[in-house]
Design an enzyme around this catalytic site. Structure first.
Site, PDB file in Angstrom:
ATOM      1  N   LEU A  91       0.826  -1.219   0.000  1.00 34.28           N
ATOM      2  CA  LEU A  91       0.000   0.000   0.000  1.00 34.28           C
ATOM      3  C   LEU A  91       0.853   1.260   0.000  1.00 34.28           C
ATOM      4  CD1 LEU A  91      -2.563  -1.086   2.740  1.00 34.28           C
ATOM      5  CD2 LEU A  91      -3.062  -0.789   0.306  1.00 34.28           C
ATOM      6  N   GLY A  95       8.729   5.812   6.928  1.00 27.87           N
ATOM      7  CA  GLY A  95       9.981   5.661   7.648  1.00 27.87           C
ATOM      8  C   GLY A  95      10.049   4.382   8.463  1.00 27.87           C
ATOM      9  N   PHE A  96       8.900   3.854   8.853  1.00 26.44           N
ATOM     10  CA  PHE A  96       8.873   2.637   9.674  1.00 26.44           C
ATOM     11  C   PHE A  96       9.162   1.406   8.821  1.00 26.44           C
ATOM     12  CE2 PHE A  96       6.742  -0.879  11.849  1.00 26.44           C
ATOM     13  CZ  PHE A  96       7.129  -0.692  13.170  1.00 26.44           C
ATOM     14  N   GLY A  97       8.594   1.426   7.616  1.00 22.24           N
ATOM     15  CA  GLY A  97       8.774   0.274   6.726  1.00 22.24           C
ATOM     16  C   GLY A  97       7.583   0.138   5.798  1.00 22.24           C
ATOM     17  N   VAL A  99       4.038  -1.139   4.005  1.00 22.82           N
ATOM     18  CA  VAL A  99       2.683  -1.440   4.494  1.00 22.82           C
ATOM     19  C   VAL A  99       1.977  -2.278   3.423  1.00 22.82           C
ATOM     20  CG1 VAL A  99       0.517  -0.451   5.355  1.00 22.82           C
ATOM     21  CG2 VAL A  99       2.655   0.812   5.658  1.00 22.82           C
ATOM     22  N   ASP A 215       3.202  14.399  15.239  1.00 22.08           N
ATOM     23  CA  ASP A 215       3.559  14.129  13.844  1.00 22.08           C
ATOM     24  C   ASP A 215       2.328  14.266  12.961  1.00 22.08           C
ATOM     25  OD1 ASP A 215       5.471  13.666  11.950  1.00 22.08           O
ATOM     26  OD2 ASP A 215       5.382  11.483  12.088  1.00 22.08           O
TER      27      ASP A 215
HETATM   28  N1  LIG Z   1      -4.391   1.414   7.840  1.00 23.72           N
HETATM   29  C1  LIG Z   1      -4.058   1.681   6.582  1.00 23.72           C
HETATM   30  N2  LIG Z   1      -4.936   1.472   5.572  1.00 23.72           N
HETATM   31  C2  LIG Z   1      -4.614   1.755   4.293  1.00 23.72           C
HETATM   32  N3  LIG Z   1      -3.410   2.249   3.908  1.00 23.72           N
HETATM   33  C3  LIG Z   1      -2.483   2.477   4.855  1.00 23.72           C
HETATM   34  C4  LIG Z   1      -2.754   2.206   6.241  1.00 23.72           C
HETATM   35  N4  LIG Z   1      -1.652   2.550   6.953  1.00 23.72           N
HETATM   36  C5  LIG Z   1      -0.767   3.015   6.062  1.00 23.72           C
HETATM   37  N5  LIG Z   1      -1.232   2.964   4.798  1.00 23.72           N
HETATM   38  C6  LIG Z   1      -0.559   3.383   3.566  1.00 23.72           C
HETATM   39  O1  LIG Z   1       0.825   3.201   3.728  1.00 23.72           O
HETATM   40  C7  LIG Z   1       1.522   4.427   3.524  1.00 23.72           C
HETATM   41  C8  LIG Z   1       2.722   4.463   4.448  1.00 23.72           C
HETATM   42  O2  LIG Z   1       2.268   4.700   5.756  1.00 23.72           O
HETATM   43  P1  LIG Z   1       3.258   5.030   6.942  1.00 23.72           P
HETATM   44  O3  LIG Z   1       2.442   5.553   8.050  1.00 23.72           O
HETATM   45  O4  LIG Z   1       4.104   3.846   7.216  1.00 23.72           O
HETATM   46  O5  LIG Z   1       4.242   6.097   6.355  1.00 23.72           O
HETATM   47  P2  LIG Z   1       4.059   7.641   6.064  1.00 23.72           P
HETATM   48  O6  LIG Z   1       3.012   8.214   6.950  1.00 23.72           O
HETATM   49  O7  LIG Z   1       3.849   7.778   4.592  1.00 23.72           O
HETATM   50  O8  LIG Z   1       5.461   8.190   6.460  1.00 23.72           O
HETATM   51  P3  LIG Z   1       6.041   8.464   7.930  1.00 23.72           P
HETATM   52  O9  LIG Z   1       7.030   7.404   8.175  1.00 23.72           O
HETATM   53  O10 LIG Z   1       6.656   9.791   7.818  1.00 23.72           O
HETATM   54  O11 LIG Z   1       4.899   8.401   8.879  1.00 23.72           O
HETATM   55  C9  LIG Z   1       0.480   5.514   3.794  1.00 23.72           C
HETATM   56  O12 LIG Z   1       0.792   6.695   3.127  1.00 23.72           O
HETATM   57  C10 LIG Z   1      -0.791   4.859   3.268  1.00 23.72           C
HETATM   58  O13 LIG Z   1      -0.885   5.071   1.890  1.00 23.72           O
END
Ligand SMILES: Nc1ncnc2c1ncn2[C@@H]1O[C@H](COP(=O)(O)OP(=O)(O)OP(=O)(O)O)[C@@H](O)[C@H]1O
Ligand SMILES: [Mg+2]
Length: 455
Positions: A91, A95-97, A99, A215
């Site tokens: 998806l 930064g965490f990894g 998804v 954040d």
């Molecule tokens: N519960 C979820 N349902 C659907 N998509 C998701 C979900 N969680 C994360 N994603 C998708 O995965 C992407 C990455 O999410 P993540 O929170 O890991 O990183 P980020 O917010 O883009 O970066 P950061 O590390 O700065 O928080 C999101 O932008 C979203 O598109």
């Protein structure tokens, strides 16, 4: 008064040999016994559970009050759920990894509702780690609200750390707002998203033990099929000041473009830092522009710096509102939304509204229909006007300039969150040059001029 910290050992309890994946329906997983336990305990903090001399183990976590609310998955189960973490199920990646999308049902865990899920896997070579993973479990394992993404469970096996969330069909606000080849989000949808996200933040700030989210940004606001906004990503969340303390001092962390100036400069963190970040996101919703844009020049790379003069000059307001809306919005609604964003973005924390005030203001903006208005006139409110408009809220939002605690003994060190580059995602990265420029701009004569007006 400083609340007594509870050692994690004292909060671990055994669920009478009942497995967490009992035959209860998912909604009943927190059985009466657990609810009673929760009621009699303060919400637990990361510090309550971090005892360096006796680190928490996977078993300890799953036997704790927090673990009891969540499903504990094995890595093998999550491999099945995500088709072996296949790229086609991916998806996004932060930064965490990475998804991944997956699907769970009660064949995997008795009582688990059949539903799509998002599985976030810790990148073992990445910049975030166990602490962020744990923060997510501790906050989202205890906090439940319609505008916080629901954490369904987790996996902790050897070095592997994964999180399983409810699946949010429209992904992040970042993707929805800045996607190039799709219809622009209508005005009313933008206002609905702003209200939902504001309610999530207000809930965190109004907890008995307030939570500072730290954040708040478009990529951390996830959207349901009907554009209900939910906050995700509690890796940087922090318990707010308790008792007579008014703010906490922390190592400055967050995402460039969203962090409040006083937090960047001094490390003083209050709920008002979140209000500033909310103002940035509201501005992104209004302008359709990203918080940081390297194609703009100098200090205008920051959306706030670019927008501030436009927000103050009614004649330039047309340049502010997202041209992709093609004039489809209510002029009164737009005026009020810009005034609200302006207020949230005050240089100083004091004039910013509390999040419950923001919620009230946004509620009153929900009924304005999308309609073609053409050019409109906007009047920047002065401080006295807005004081009348926003009744003052909870104690925690009042800031007294008094230090209360020091974290890590580190001040004035800024860590921006690192992001993995993806086609649709915004790049935020550690950039001391830009930070220096930002600090310089805060100290520039222009800044002081604006500061003066802010009062
Ligand atoms: N519960 C979820 N349902 C659907 N998509 C998701 C979900 N969680 C994360 N994603 C998708 O995965 C992407 C990455 O999410 P993540 O929170 O890991 O990183 P980020 O917010 O883009 O970066 P950061 O590390 O700065 O928080 C999101 O932008 C979203 O598109
Ligand atoms: Mg995120």
């Amino acid at each position: 008064m400083t609340m007594k910290k509870i050692a994690w050992k004292s909060v671990i309890f055994t669920c009478s040999n009942k497995s967490k994946s009992s035959s209860l329906p998912e909604s009943d997983i927190i059985d009466k016994q657990v609810v009673k336990q929760l009621a009699s305990f303060q919400r637990l903090s990361l510090s309550d559970l971090s005892n360096p001399s006796s680190p928490l183990s996977a078993d300890d976590l799953s036997n704790s009050v927090i673990g009891s609310k969540l499903h504990v998955f094995t890595l093998a189960e999550l491999r099945i759920v995500t088709a072996n973490f296949s790229r086609s199920n991916m998806l996004g990646e932060g930064g965490f990894g990475p998804v991944y999308k997956g699907f769970v049902d009660d064949k995997m865990k008795p009582g688990l509702k059949a539903q799509p899920v998002a599985v976030k896997a810790l990148d073992l070579d990445g910049l975030q780690g166990h602490k962020e993973w744990m923060a997510e479990i501790i906050f989202l394992g205890q906090l439940r609200h319609p505008h916080l993404v629901k954490l369904i469970g987790y996996c902790w096996e050897d070095e592997h750390r994964l999180l399983v969330y409810e699946y949010m069909a429209r992904g992040s606000l970042e993707n929805q707002l800045f996607k190039r080849y799709s219809a622009a989000l209508p005005w009313s949808t933008r206002m609905k998203i702003a209200l939902g996200a504001a309610k999530g933040l207000a809930f965190l700030h109004e907890e008995d033990k307030p939570v500072i989210y730290r954040d708040f940004k478009t990529s951390n606001i996830l959207l349901d099929a009907d554009y209900t906004a939910k906050l995700s990503d509690f890796g940087l969340a922090k318990d707010g000041p308790e008792g007579e303390e008014t703010h906490v001092i922390t190592r400055v962390m967050g995402t460039q473009g969203y962090a409040a100036p006083e937090y960047v400069m001094t490390g003083h963190l209050t709920t008002m830092s979140d209000v500033y970040s909310f103002g940035v996101v509201l501005l992104e919703l209004l302008t359709g522009k990203r918080a940081m844009d390297n194609t703009r020049s100098g200090r205008e790379q920051s959306l706030v710096e670019w927008a501030r003069p436009l927000m103050k000059d009614p004649r330039k307001l047309e340049r502010l509102i997202d041209p992709r809306l093609e004039g489809q919005f209510s002029s009164t609604g737009a005026q009020k939304a810009v005034a609200l964003a302006y207020k949230c973005l005050s240089h100083h924390p004091k004039p910013r509204p509390s999040m419950s005030e923001v919620v009230k203001a946004l509620e009153s903006l929900q009924d304005f229909q999308d309609s073609f208005v053409g050019p409109f006139v906007y009047v920047v409110p002065n401080e006295n006007d807005s004081k009348e408009n926003f009744a003052k809220g909870k104690e925690v939002t009042r800031i007294k300039e008094k230090d209360s605690s020091e974290e890590n003994g580190q001040r004035n060190h800024v860590s921006w969150r690192h992001r993995v580059k993806l086609p649709m995602s915004m790049i935020t990265y550690s950039d001391s040059g830009l930070y220096k420029k930002f600090v310089h701009s805060l100290n520039s004569p222009n800044h002081h001029k604006e500061k003066g007006r802010d009062k």
